[in-house]
Design an enzyme around this catalytic site. Sequence first.
Site, short mmCIF file in Angstrom:
data_model
loop_
_atom_site.label_atom_id
_atom_site.label_comp_id
_atom_site.label_asym_id
_atom_site.label_seq_id
_atom_site.Cartn_x
_atom_site.Cartn_y
_atom_site.Cartn_z
N GLY A 71 27.25 21.24 -27.11
CA GLY A 71 28.62 21.63 -26.81
C GLY A 71 29.11 22.80 -27.64
N GLY A 113 22.13 26.74 -36.05
CA GLY A 113 21.77 26.90 -34.65
C GLY A 113 21.87 28.31 -34.12
CE LYS A 211 36.70 30.17 -22.71
NZ LYS A 211 36.67 30.37 -21.24
CE LYS A 279 27.65 35.44 -43.50
NZ LYS A 279 28.02 35.76 -44.89
CD GLU A 283 28.00 21.92 -40.10
OE1 GLU A 283 27.36 20.96 -39.68
OE2 GLU A 283 27.80 23.10 -39.71
#
Length: 328
Positions: A71, A113, A211, A279, A283
């Site tokens: 997601g 990711g 976005k 980067k 989190e």
Amino acid sequence: MECLRIGAEKFGWANRPLRPGSRREGNWLVGYGVSGASRASPYQESSARVELSLDGGEVYAKVQTGATDIGTGTYTILAQTAAEYLGIPVERITVELGDTKFPDSPGSGGSWGAASFSNGVRVACQNLLDELKRRAGKEGQDVSVETLLLDNELATFAAEGTAARSEEAQDYSIYSFGANFAEVWVDKDTGMYRIKRMLNVGAAGKILNPKTSYGQIIGGLTMGAGMVIAEQTKVEPRFGNFITRSFADYHVPVNLDMAEIDVIFLPEEDKIANAMGVKGIGELGITSVAASIANALFNATGKRFRELPVTPERVLTTEVEAGVLQSR
């Protein structure tokens, strides 16, 4: 420092109540809070396969990697990456993820990711172009993929690539940075409070898609607010059973709990982190959000809160910090 400086200007930090408990709007005590944020931006080796096909005079591409999309927009940013390096419209690119038959990539998590997956696709695209140019004798030339396929008399062509962390990056501690600002209004009689405004400023390298990145930060801010407002795990002391084990009694923020939110990304491309300058951002959106709200509650009430969540009961029962309301 840049995140704090720009955030302070955008948020109106100069207009904050300089003395805790000094600004009131009717029955409400108004406070401003700020916190700095930093989050390690790890990188993991990632591989991808890119396949070109010529159909009706137009070139299409298929990207395959073992990475996953939970997601966070992985499908979108990998299509964009392939489009950029291959020079074809993003609408002609298909992304396939999460199959063990595809080239190896790490799973999603830990803010690695986007940087890891996109660089794997980048290397696959570069290997594909380099091989087609070598076969056509056009090394070093700027040639379209359509021309390269035609010159090589090919209808399809595929290549794989693996992007590992550079030797230079091993000598550095690589982080994303941010700052959070919050304005809260506290009912002086009931201890109920509302988060009126939140601002997050982040330096997270090259933003591949504003976005999807914005959505990541909004999610982080919401979770950070939840830490302060209500979220807590309670255990029954006799048998060790979880009491708060469903959304009936483990409360998370809803729309009415959330504030007017603004998000700013600072222009940055960290080429030491990786070749694309990307980067981690996931989190970073939640890091220190709770601290900015707790600081705003202190500014509004003169009370320090060092345990979460800060419930209305705690707002009422916590003592004002000695000497705070008398200080200037």
